[in-house]
Every structure is written in structure tokens, then in C-alpha cells.
Design a protein around this motif. Structure first.
Motif, PDB file in Angstrom:
ATOM      1  N   LEU A   1       0.873  -1.167   0.000  1.00 20.35           N
ATOM      2  CA  LEU A   1       0.000   0.000   0.000  1.00 20.35           C
ATOM      3  C   LEU A   1       0.909   1.215   0.000  1.00 20.35           C
ATOM      4  CD1 LEU A   1      -2.883   1.148   0.212  1.00 20.35           C
ATOM      5  CD2 LEU A   1      -2.530   1.231   2.693  1.00 20.35           C
ATOM      6  N   VAL A   2       0.786   2.053  -1.031  1.00 18.81           N
ATOM      7  CA  VAL A   2       1.563   3.286  -1.113  1.00 18.81           C
ATOM      8  C   VAL A   2       0.679   4.417  -0.620  1.00 18.81           C
ATOM      9  CG1 VAL A   2       2.737   4.911  -2.636  1.00 18.81           C
ATOM     10  CG2 VAL A   2       2.933   2.445  -3.056  1.00 18.81           C
ATOM     11  N   ILE A   3       1.143   5.085   0.412  1.00 20.97           N
ATOM     12  CA  ILE A   3       0.454   6.247   0.963  1.00 20.97           C
ATOM     13  C   ILE A   3       1.278   7.467   0.575  1.00 20.97           C
ATOM     14  CG2 ILE A   3      -0.300   7.424   3.066  1.00 20.97           C
ATOM     15  CD1 ILE A   3      -0.561   4.616   4.346  1.00 20.97           C
TER      16      ILE A   3
ATOM     17  N   ARG B   1       3.281  -4.739   2.985  1.00 20.15           N
ATOM     18  CA  ARG B   1       4.201  -3.608   3.029  1.00 20.15           C
ATOM     19  C   ARG B   1       3.422  -2.309   2.925  1.00 20.15           C
ATOM     20  NH1 ARG B   1       7.424  -3.811  -1.982  1.00 20.15           N
ATOM     21  NH2 ARG B   1       5.536  -4.690  -2.857  1.00 20.15           N
ATOM     22  N   VAL B   2       3.890  -1.311   3.664  1.00 20.28           N
ATOM     23  CA  VAL B   2       3.352   0.037   3.554  1.00 20.28           C
ATOM     24  C   VAL B   2       4.517   0.950   3.199  1.00 20.28           C
ATOM     25  CG1 VAL B   2       2.256   1.967   4.754  1.00 20.28           C
ATOM     26  CG2 VAL B   2       1.472  -0.368   5.176  1.00 20.28           C
TER      27      VAL B   2
ATOM     28  N   ALA C   1       4.007  -1.227  12.512  1.00 22.82           N
ATOM     29  CA  ALA C   1       4.249  -2.204  11.445  1.00 22.82           C
ATOM     30  C   ALA C   1       5.108  -3.356  11.955  1.00 22.82           C
ATOM     31  CB  ALA C   1       4.922  -1.519  10.252  1.00 22.82           C
ATOM     32  N   GLY C   2       6.125  -3.042  12.719  1.00 29.45           N
ATOM     33  CA  GLY C   2       6.987  -4.080  13.276  1.00 29.45           C
ATOM     34  C   GLY C   2       6.235  -5.051  14.167  1.00 29.45           C
TER      35      GLY C   2
ATOM     36  N   ARG D   1       8.274   1.360   4.806  1.00 30.93           N
ATOM     37  CA  ARG D   1       9.341   2.053   4.085  1.00 30.93           C
ATOM     38  C   ARG D   1       8.911   3.492   3.827  1.00 30.93           C
ATOM     39  NH1 ARG D   1      11.290  -1.965   5.718  1.00 30.93           N
ATOM     40  NH2 ARG D   1      11.990  -3.771   4.544  1.00 30.93           N
ATOM     41  N   ILE D   2       9.901   4.383   3.733  1.00 33.76           N
ATOM     42  CA  ILE D   2       9.635   5.796   3.489  1.00 33.76           C
ATOM     43  C   ILE D   2      10.444   6.244   2.284  1.00 33.76           C
ATOM     44  CG2 ILE D   2       9.768   8.137   4.440  1.00 33.76           C
ATOM     45  CD1 ILE D   2       9.827   6.728   7.254  1.00 33.76           C
TER      46      ILE D   2
END
Length: 127
Positions: free
Chosen positions: A27-29, A58-59, A84-85, A92-93
Motif C-alpha cells: 500500500l503506497v500512501i 508492506r506500507v 508495522a513491526g 518504508r519511506i
């Protein structure tokens, strides 16, 4: 950070927009605008919702269009990484090349603590 425009108060909702989209199992925010004390909760809510989406492994947070990242935004990033952990998901950023957001992460040392990438593509392809 700007709370007034032409002497008039600005609605915090106008200072930050947050969108999301699916890319495979991620998911890309994407955030656009300013992340400060007024808008940080909006980003945090989007991150929490995304991380708790059942079928997302994954985010990836895309900050390449963010023009200001204040302490409330940093709290949202740290909280999202921890959340998330705990759920066994990857967070990821992506900050964009030579972006002012990266400088804030670098000065605070969070570039070493969080999974920070220069591009969205790098963040999506990271293991």
C-alpha cells in the motif's frame, strides 16, 4: 509551515492531502503539503489504517511532495514503524532526491532508525 494565507486562517485540511493506492502487495500512501502539529494526526490516521489493512504486507510512505515535516510528523513516522513491526509488516519511506524532508530525518538520526529511501521505486523494491 503556514497557518495563515493573506492574513486569513487556513484550514489544516488544505495544508496536507493524503492518498493511497495498491502496488502488488504494498500500500503506497502519498502525502502532499505540510506535516505539522495541525496536520500530523491526518497522516498518522492514514498510516495506522494502512498498516492495519489485513492483506497488506508492506506500507510505503511517499513524502516526495511534502514541503515541511515537523515534530508531529516525525512522531507519526516512528509510531508507524513500531506499529508495522509489531504486526510483522514492512514500513518504508520514500523522500525524493535531495528533498528537505530527508534533511530533517538526517539531523534527528531517524534516517538510520527508519527504512528511508530516495525514491518510491527503491522503497517498493527493498526487501
Amino acid at each position: 509551515m503556514s497557518s495563515q494565507e493573506n492574513g486569513q486562517p487556513v484550514d489544516p485540511g488544505q495544508l496536507l492531502t493524503v492518498t493511497d493506492r495498491r502496488v502488488d502487495d504494498a500500500l503506497v500512501i502519498a502525502a502532499t503539503g505540510e506535516v505539522d502539529i495541525a496536520t500530523g494526526p491526518k497522516l498518522q490516521a492514514a498510516l495506522t489504517s494502512g498498516i492495519h489493512t489485513a492483506d497488506v504486507a508492506r506500507v510505503v510512505l511517499d513524502l516526495s511532495a511534502v514541503t515541511f515535516l515537523g515534530s508531529r510528523g516525525l512522531v507519526a513516522l516512528v509510531d508507524a514503524a513500531a506499529d508495522a513491526g509489531r504486526l510483522g509488516k514492512r514500513f518504508r519511506i520514500a523522500v525524493g532526491n535531495q528533498h528537505p524532508v530527508y534533511r530533517v530525518l538526517e539531523v534527528t538520526g531517524l534516517d538510520k532508525e527508519l527504512a528511508v529511501y530516495k525514491t518510491l521505486e527503491e522503497a517498493l523494491n527493498a526487501e
